[in-house]
Design a protein around this motif. Sequence first.
Motif, PDB file in Angstrom:
ATOM      1  N   VAL A  14       0.398  -1.349  -0.100  1.00 18.72           N
ATOM      2  CA  VAL A  14       0.100   0.229   0.131  1.00 18.72           C
ATOM      3  C   VAL A  14       0.633   1.484   0.291  1.00 18.72           C
ATOM      4  CG1 VAL A  14      -1.646   1.300   1.398  1.00 18.72           C
ATOM      5  CG2 VAL A  14      -2.068  -1.826   1.656  1.00 18.72           C
ATOM      6  N   GLU A  15       0.863   2.190  -1.031  1.00 19.29           N
ATOM      7  CA  GLU A  15       1.468   3.313  -1.293  1.00 19.29           C
ATOM      8  C   GLU A  15       0.757   4.864  -0.526  1.00 19.29           C
ATOM      9  OE1 GLU A  15       3.307   2.549  -5.496  1.00 19.29           O
ATOM     10  OE2 GLU A  15       2.697   4.140  -4.746  1.00 19.29           O
ATOM     11  N   LEU A  16       1.064   5.072   0.857  1.00 16.99           N
ATOM     12  CA  LEU A  16       1.053   6.033   1.949  1.00 16.99           C
ATOM     13  C   LEU A  16       1.473   7.405   1.174  1.00 16.99           C
ATOM     14  CD1 LEU A  16       1.974   4.059   4.948  1.00 16.99           C
ATOM     15  CD2 LEU A  16       0.199   4.162   3.988  1.00 16.99           C
ATOM     16  N   ASP A  17       0.771   7.666   0.414  1.00 12.80           N
ATOM     17  CA  ASP A  17       1.097   9.147  -0.359  1.00 12.80           C
ATOM     18  C   ASP A  17      -0.136   9.867   0.151  1.00 12.80           C
ATOM     19  OD1 ASP A  17       2.632   8.406  -3.431  1.00 12.80           O
ATOM     20  OD2 ASP A  17       2.925   7.644  -1.335  1.00 12.80           O
ATOM     21  N   GLY A  18      -0.187  10.844   0.197  1.00 12.70           N
ATOM     22  CA  GLY A  18      -1.682  12.053   0.529  1.00 12.70           C
ATOM     23  C   GLY A  18      -1.229  12.673   1.697  1.00 12.70           C
ATOM     24  N   LEU A  19      -2.609  13.104   2.084  1.00 11.69           N
ATOM     25  CA  LEU A  19      -2.559  14.204   3.174  1.00 11.69           C
ATOM     26  C   LEU A  19      -1.854  13.779   4.359  1.00 11.69           C
ATOM     27  CD1 LEU A  19      -5.613  16.804   2.293  1.00 11.69           C
ATOM     28  CD2 LEU A  19      -2.838  16.937   1.942  1.00 11.69           C
ATOM     29  N   TRP A  20      -1.128  13.717   5.357  1.00 12.44           N
ATOM     30  CA  TRP A  20      -0.466  13.188   6.614  1.00 12.44           C
ATOM     31  C   TRP A  20      -0.803  14.466   7.198  1.00 12.44           C
ATOM     32  CZ3 TRP A  20       3.122   9.229   7.989  1.00 12.44           C
ATOM     33  CH2 TRP A  20       3.389   8.398   6.464  1.00 12.44           C
ATOM     34  N   GLU A  21      -1.383  14.289   9.175  1.00 12.68           N
ATOM     35  CA  GLU A  21      -2.047  15.245   9.597  1.00 12.68           C
ATOM     36  C   GLU A  21      -0.310  15.573  10.407  1.00 12.68           C
ATOM     37  OE1 GLU A  21      -4.440  12.325  12.517  1.00 12.68           O
ATOM     38  OE2 GLU A  21      -4.929  13.502  13.517  1.00 12.68           O
ATOM     39  N   PHE A  22      -0.388  16.925  10.511  1.00 13.22           N
ATOM     40  CA  PHE A  22       0.854  17.522  10.245  1.00 13.22           C
ATOM     41  C   PHE A  22       1.203  18.701  11.740  1.00 13.22           C
ATOM     42  CE2 PHE A  22       4.881  18.520   8.732  1.00 13.22           C
ATOM     43  CZ  PHE A  22       5.163  20.477   9.733  1.00 13.22           C
ATOM     44  N   THR A  23       2.211  18.421  12.272  1.00 14.70           N
ATOM     45  CA  THR A  23       2.289  19.815  13.248  1.00 14.70           C
ATOM     46  C   THR A  23       3.904  20.332  13.360  1.00 14.70           C
ATOM     47  OG1 THR A  23       1.864  20.503  15.683  1.00 14.70           O
ATOM     48  CG2 THR A  23       2.338  17.862  15.587  1.00 14.70           C
ATOM     49  N   PRO A  24       3.703  21.326  14.160  1.00 12.93           N
ATOM     50  CA  PRO A  24       5.780  21.672  13.812  1.00 12.93           C
ATOM     51  C   PRO A  24       5.557  21.421  15.756  1.00 12.93           C
ATOM     52  CG  PRO A  24       3.798  23.908  13.443  1.00 12.93           C
ATOM     53  CD  PRO A  24       3.422  22.066  13.324  1.00 12.93           C
ATOM     54  N   LEU A  25       7.201  21.261  16.093  1.00 18.12           N
ATOM     55  CA  LEU A  25       7.599  20.044  17.588  1.00 18.12           C
ATOM     56  C   LEU A  25       8.000  21.610  17.702  1.00 18.12           C
ATOM     57  CD1 LEU A  25       7.651  15.964  17.430  1.00 18.12           C
ATOM     58  CD2 LEU A  25       6.153  18.332  18.850  1.00 18.12           C
ATOM     59  N   GLY A  26       7.997  22.120  18.664  1.00 18.37           N
ATOM     60  CA  GLY A  26       9.088  22.986  19.543  1.00 18.37           C
ATOM     61  C   GLY A  26      10.331  22.058  20.157  1.00 18.37           C
ATOM     62  N   ASP A  27      11.784  21.956  20.559  1.00 19.34           N
ATOM     63  CA  ASP A  27      12.363  21.448  20.732  1.00 19.34           C
ATOM     64  C   ASP A  27      12.404  21.158  21.932  1.00 19.34           C
ATOM     65  OD1 ASP A  27      15.113  23.857  20.011  1.00 19.34           O
ATOM     66  OD2 ASP A  27      13.989  22.377  18.537  1.00 19.34           O
ATOM     67  N   GLY A  28      12.598  19.607  22.027  1.00 19.38           N
ATOM     68  CA  GLY A  28      11.970  18.818  22.580  1.00 19.38           C
ATOM     69  C   GLY A  28      10.900  18.343  23.280  1.00 19.38           C
ATOM     70  N   GLU A  29       9.936  18.684  22.961  1.00 19.77           N
ATOM     71  CA  GLU A  29       8.855  18.468  22.180  1.00 19.77           C
ATOM     72  C   GLU A  29       8.152  16.926  22.917  1.00 19.77           C
ATOM     73  OE1 GLU A  29       6.696  21.478  20.521  1.00 19.77           O
ATOM     74  OE2 GLU A  29       4.045  20.685  21.023  1.00 19.77           O
TER      75      GLU A  29
END
Length: 567
Positions: A14-29
């Motif tokens: 199965v190819e997992l191309d597409g929209l993934w959930e995303f969020t920036p992460l602070g250092d050490g978060e």
Amino acid sequence: MVRLFQTHKIRETVELDGLWEFTPLGDGEAMPTVYPYAMPVPGCWETHPSFAAYRGRAAYRKVLQIDGRTSLRFEFKGVSHTADVYFDGKLICHHYNAYTPFSFFVTDAEAGEHALTVVVDNAFSGESALHIGNDYYTYGGIIRPVAMEKVGGVYIERLEFHPFLRDGIWNADIKVFVRNIGDVNRAIRAEGKLHDKSFAFAPVQICREGVGTLSGSFAFDGVEPWNADHPRLYGLEVRLLDDGDGAILDDLIERVGFRAVAVEDGELRVNGACVMLKGFNRHEDHGVCGCALPFQLMVKDIELMQAAGANAVRTSHYPNDERFLDLCDERGIYVWEENHARGLTLEHMDNPNFEPQCEACNQEMVQNHFNHPCIVIWGLLNECASDSQRGREMFKRQYGQIRAMDASRPVSHASNKPYTDVCLDLPDIVSFNIYSGWYDRNDIADEYLNIRAWAEENGAKGKPYIVSEFGAGAIYGFRDPAKTRWSEENQVDILGKSLDVYLGRPEIKGVFIWQFCDCRVTEENGWAMARPASRNNKGIVDTYRRPKLAYGTVDELYHSHNREALP
Ligand code: ADA
């Protein structure tokens, strides 16, 4: 699309191309619980307006639906530049380097939903010896395709296809690398098919949680060779069977070509014929999509390069997306593929992470791209510290590592250290990056002849030469008949004079223009001040592939200079 051809008929993938959930992460978060964005995979986060210049950590998340208890194999073709992969919150894989694929497995995943989370980091730090502020941009994200596969207790990791001519008949040594992720020893065998021939591999035992190799040597009478004019490819299908009850366990399909490349008597030969590489250096970089070019734009780049008369490309300065290599296989384009390193000083090379990160990159590059007939040269350590004894020891180890994995291809390094390079005895082909007329006002012919005269006395004697980089900057649309610097006319002038000199030298067996397209550079390490619009503007097309005047110059000279016919 992970490859340009079907790689399995039995293994479910199965190819997992597409929209993934995303969020920036602070250092050490810690692991996030909220993902306010949706990010395309493959892709760079810089393509998203909110992250156009973001450098740091971010998390991608994909919920997977498994419809029955199974073991899973995941393959990431490229994550820039460091990935920590979690399955249901458990760390199962760490990988450094944006440009090489990596894979891992999860045993006995239960039916139902599972969370695949990837924490990606493109920050520069002492931990990162290869991704540093540089004259190209380290983007961020899951930049190449991802696949999830259902596997049993044993599966095929990869194949190696070693073609060779014997008494005028094409033969091949074939190796099948198998992994046993089960908790019992297994007796397995394999069957192969290529063109109209079927063949079998002798059975082997593979220990529980171990790996093993099946190998065989077979003749393929009647197949056609691969070369740039006639890029004949064949599907190599291998099935894995239980040596007891003959049950089919797995399969893997590769696409191969019958091609032998050699350096002999100062010539670069493919299937015995002399070749002259006329090419471009190409960064995987585009004004719209960063380094994550979709297939359509890869095709456009190849169309533009071939229309300009090129028959070769140098993957400056890192292993490329395998779909691009598949295209080069199909279109008959010779490739110099190189490991990930650009302009690293001895201080950079003294980073304790440098050699381990290079060696991992070399292994992943050679093992994963081994079967591409288009790759005719392995390159390493572009403009790194080949002018010191300590640097030489590291060059020597990497030449040895690559040759131990693949003795079938010549190896080289692009040097910018004429008169001081102490490694010219190591390469099969001697390569220099020369910018006469741009970084200095030296006469192009004089400077080349001086470099060659010195090189001949310092390890290069009897070897073919490649001018691995030469060129000049030009801002798209800046026209000036006075040929002032950064004008398109100045770029035409320098490239035209350079090509006249280099294409006229019999010992030069390849030329690679720097560069095919303009590329983004980092702001760190002062590059942005030396690069208008924070771009390396030496492309013959701009970042959006709009041709500059020099495109026509290259087109004329590459087409008019046909030396392949040399005896
Ligand atoms: C070097 C280097 C390239 C690019 C080039 C330039 O040769 O290998 O990556 O930086 O210089 O544009 O100056």
